[in-house]
Scaffold this active site. Sequence first.
Site, PDB file in Angstrom:
ATOM      1  N   ASN A 104       0.828  -1.210   0.000  1.00 44.26           N
ATOM      2  CA  ASN A 104       0.000   0.000   0.000  1.00 44.26           C
ATOM      3  C   ASN A 104       0.861   1.258   0.000  1.00 44.26           C
ATOM      4  O   ASN A 104       1.874   1.319   0.692  1.00 44.26           O
ATOM      5  CB  ASN A 104      -0.929   0.001   1.212  1.00 44.26           C
ATOM      6  CG  ASN A 104      -1.872  -1.184   1.191  1.00 44.26           C
ATOM      7  OD1 ASN A 104      -2.024  -1.827   0.162  1.00 44.26           O
ATOM      8  ND2 ASN A 104      -2.496  -1.478   2.313  1.00 44.26           N
ATOM      9  N   ASP A 106      -0.624   4.247   0.694  1.00 39.90           N
ATOM     10  CA  ASP A 106      -1.435   5.266   1.379  1.00 39.90           C
ATOM     11  C   ASP A 106      -0.813   5.794   2.663  1.00 39.90           C
ATOM     12  O   ASP A 106      -1.277   6.803   3.220  1.00 39.90           O
ATOM     13  CB  ASP A 106      -2.851   4.743   1.638  1.00 39.90           C
ATOM     14  CG  ASP A 106      -2.868   3.418   2.395  1.00 39.90           C
ATOM     15  OD1 ASP A 106      -2.008   3.219   3.278  1.00 39.90           O
ATOM     16  OD2 ASP A 106      -3.758   2.589   2.120  1.00 39.90           O
ATOM     17  N   HIS A 121       5.876  -0.655  -2.668  1.00 35.13           N
ATOM     18  CA  HIS A 121       5.405   0.068  -3.855  1.00 35.13           C
ATOM     19  C   HIS A 121       5.516   1.585  -3.700  1.00 35.13           C
ATOM     20  O   HIS A 121       4.978   2.334  -4.512  1.00 35.13           O
ATOM     21  CB  HIS A 121       3.963  -0.331  -4.196  1.00 35.13           C
ATOM     22  CG  HIS A 121       3.857  -1.732  -4.733  1.00 35.13           C
ATOM     23  ND1 HIS A 121       2.663  -2.391  -4.896  1.00 35.13           N
ATOM     24  CD2 HIS A 121       4.821  -2.604  -5.140  1.00 35.13           C
ATOM     25  CE1 HIS A 121       2.898  -3.606  -5.383  1.00 35.13           C
ATOM     26  NE2 HIS A 121       4.194  -3.758  -5.537  1.00 35.13           N
ATOM     27  N   CYS A 129      12.552  13.411  -7.762  1.00 39.22           N
ATOM     28  CA  CYS A 129      12.921  14.244  -8.910  1.00 39.22           C
ATOM     29  C   CYS A 129      13.332  13.345 -10.085  1.00 39.22           C
ATOM     30  O   CYS A 129      14.129  12.424  -9.923  1.00 39.22           O
ATOM     31  CB  CYS A 129      14.068  15.191  -8.542  1.00 39.22           C
ATOM     32  SG  CYS A 129      14.570  16.210  -9.940  1.00 39.22           S
ATOM     33  N   GLY A 189      -5.314  -9.068   3.042  1.00 41.13           N
ATOM     34  CA  GLY A 189      -5.965  -8.179   2.085  1.00 41.13           C
ATOM     35  C   GLY A 189      -5.209  -7.895   0.809  1.00 41.13           C
ATOM     36  O   GLY A 189      -5.189  -6.759   0.346  1.00 41.13           O
TER      37      GLY A 189
HETATM   38  P1  OAD Z   1      -6.169  -5.666  -4.975  1.00 41.38           P
HETATM   39  O1  OAD Z   1      -7.191  -4.625  -5.201  1.00 41.38           O
HETATM   40  O2  OAD Z   1      -5.650  -6.415  -6.141  1.00 41.38           O
HETATM   41  O3  OAD Z   1      -6.739  -6.750  -3.955  1.00 41.38           O
HETATM   42  C1  OAD Z   1      -7.360  -6.384  -2.757  1.00 41.38           C
HETATM   43  C2  OAD Z   1      -7.652  -7.648  -1.976  1.00 41.38           C
HETATM   44  O4  OAD Z   1      -8.206  -7.268  -0.737  1.00 41.38           O
HETATM   45  C3  OAD Z   1      -8.647  -8.602  -2.644  1.00 41.38           C
HETATM   46  O5  OAD Z   1      -8.154  -9.930  -2.569  1.00 41.38           O
HETATM   47  C4  OAD Z   1      -9.905  -8.445  -1.796  1.00 41.38           C
HETATM   48  O6  OAD Z   1     -10.627  -9.661  -1.694  1.00 41.38           O
HETATM   49  C5  OAD Z   1      -9.326  -8.081  -0.454  1.00 41.38           C
HETATM   50  N1  OAD Z   1     -10.211  -7.256   0.393  1.00 41.38           N
HETATM   51  C6  OAD Z   1     -11.042  -6.258   0.034  1.00 41.38           C
HETATM   52  N2  OAD Z   1     -11.621  -5.690   1.093  1.00 41.38           N
HETATM   53  C7  OAD Z   1     -11.127  -6.347   2.181  1.00 41.38           C
HETATM   54  C8  OAD Z   1     -11.332  -6.227   3.596  1.00 41.38           C
HETATM   55  N3  OAD Z   1     -12.154  -5.310   4.090  1.00 41.38           N
HETATM   56  N4  OAD Z   1     -10.654  -7.078   4.414  1.00 41.38           N
HETATM   57  C9  OAD Z   1      -9.833  -8.022   3.895  1.00 41.38           C
HETATM   58  N5  OAD Z   1      -9.597  -8.180   2.592  1.00 41.38           N
HETATM   59  C10 OAD Z   1     -10.237  -7.350   1.727  1.00 41.38           C
HETATM   60  O7  OAD Z   1      -4.982  -4.983  -4.130  1.00 41.38           O
HETATM   61  P2  OAD Z   1      -3.484  -5.478  -3.927  1.00 41.38           P
HETATM   62  O8  OAD Z   1      -3.405  -6.952  -3.823  1.00 41.38           O
HETATM   63  O9  OAD Z   1      -2.932  -4.681  -2.818  1.00 41.38           O
HETATM   64  O10 OAD Z   1       0.263  -1.588  -7.283  1.00 41.38           O
HETATM   65  O11 OAD Z   1      -2.841  -5.010  -5.285  1.00 41.38           O
HETATM   66  C11 OAD Z   1      -1.458  -5.150  -5.479  1.00 41.38           C
HETATM   67  C12 OAD Z   1      -0.930  -4.013  -6.297  1.00 41.38           C
HETATM   68  O12 OAD Z   1      -1.669  -3.906  -7.519  1.00 41.38           O
HETATM   69  C13 OAD Z   1      -1.112  -2.637  -5.658  1.00 41.38           C
HETATM   70  O13 OAD Z   1      -0.099  -2.331  -4.738  1.00 41.38           O
HETATM   71  C14 OAD Z   1      -1.091  -1.715  -6.823  1.00 41.38           C
HETATM   72  C15 OAD Z   1      -1.964  -2.505  -7.778  1.00 41.38           C
HETATM   73  O14 OAD Z   1      -1.778  -2.266  -9.104  1.00 41.38           O
HETATM   74  C16 OAD Z   1       0.695  -0.414  -7.753  1.00 41.38           C
HETATM   75  O15 OAD Z   1      -0.019   0.566  -7.852  1.00 41.38           O
HETATM   76  C17 OAD Z   1       2.128  -0.419  -8.102  1.00 41.38           C
END
Ligand code: OAD
Length: 244
Positions: A104, A106, A121, A129, A189
């Site tokens: 994340n 954020d 990330h 820069c 998550g």
């Molecule tokens: P995703 O959006 O791909 O996946 C989010 C996951 O969180 C899913 O498996 C959901 O089921 C789960 N989820 C949603 N709400 C939840 C909750 N309240 N409690 C528990 N689980 C929950 O996000 P990431 O796996 O973080 O990269 O994505 C990986 C990367 O892809 C990100 O860091 C970003 C993106 O492109 C960049 O921007 C470089």
Amino acid sequence: MAHGSDLSLLKERLAGAESVTVLTGAGISADSGVPTFRGKDGLWRTHRAEDLATPEAFARDPRLVWEWYNWRRELIAAKRPNPAHDAVVVLERRCRSFWLITQNVDGLHRDAGSRKLSEIHGNIWMVRCTECSRVVENRDVPIHILPVCHHCRGLLRPHIVWFGESLADEDLRHSYAALRSCSLCVIIGTSGLVYPAAGFASMAKEAGAFVAEINLDPTPQSALVDVSLQGRAKDIVPLLLDPI
Ligand code: OAD
């Protein structure tokens, strides 16, 4: 919701763990109101990553990319850590050997108080820069359109790892060391689709760790982990802190 015996097993492993590594993704911040990437209302449903999160996109149209990050900064600035972020901080304080790896950007883990972490990330509140590579904190919301470096007047970009870019060596080193040495790995998550983080569950497992997953839905890693707890991070992660 979490299955009782799996939760108990995870808590027992946690109580006996010499070292703990936690990997988080957008799902842990979903409970704070930060949109995920691939869910029903995920960012990549309505935005094309190729237009917004690649070095080529920034070279082509830096204004568009900054507008998108400005919009996300505004959204995230209003969000606060939730009980899952807070529980991860308690885990860090309780465990002698602990490392948090987050995908994340954020900054909510830092806001909650996490200190032993790699933001693999990047972080949306940092800028870099494009000329002199200096990285500085910048919390302006909105950021001035096409911000420039105070040192060399080069164009600043978000300090975020975009698609097609490599993770920082130091973050990879820390992450691999934490994954190879932990006795318990808890994955919270993440959809488990983006590498290298998508390979972290199997890396920890191969190194002998007990691996647990906490997610709203099953993921490609669910079959290989020792325990898979389905539910919201904000509901399940704090339960790990309760006595066995
Ligand atoms: P995703 O959006 O791909 O996946 C989010 C996951 O969180 C899913 O498996 C959901 O089921 C789960 N989820 C949603 N709400 C939840 C909750 N309240 N409690 C528990 N689980 C929950 O996000 P990431 O796996 O973080 O990269 O994505 C990986 C990367 O892809 C990100 O860091 C970003 C993106 O492109 C960049 O921007 C470089």
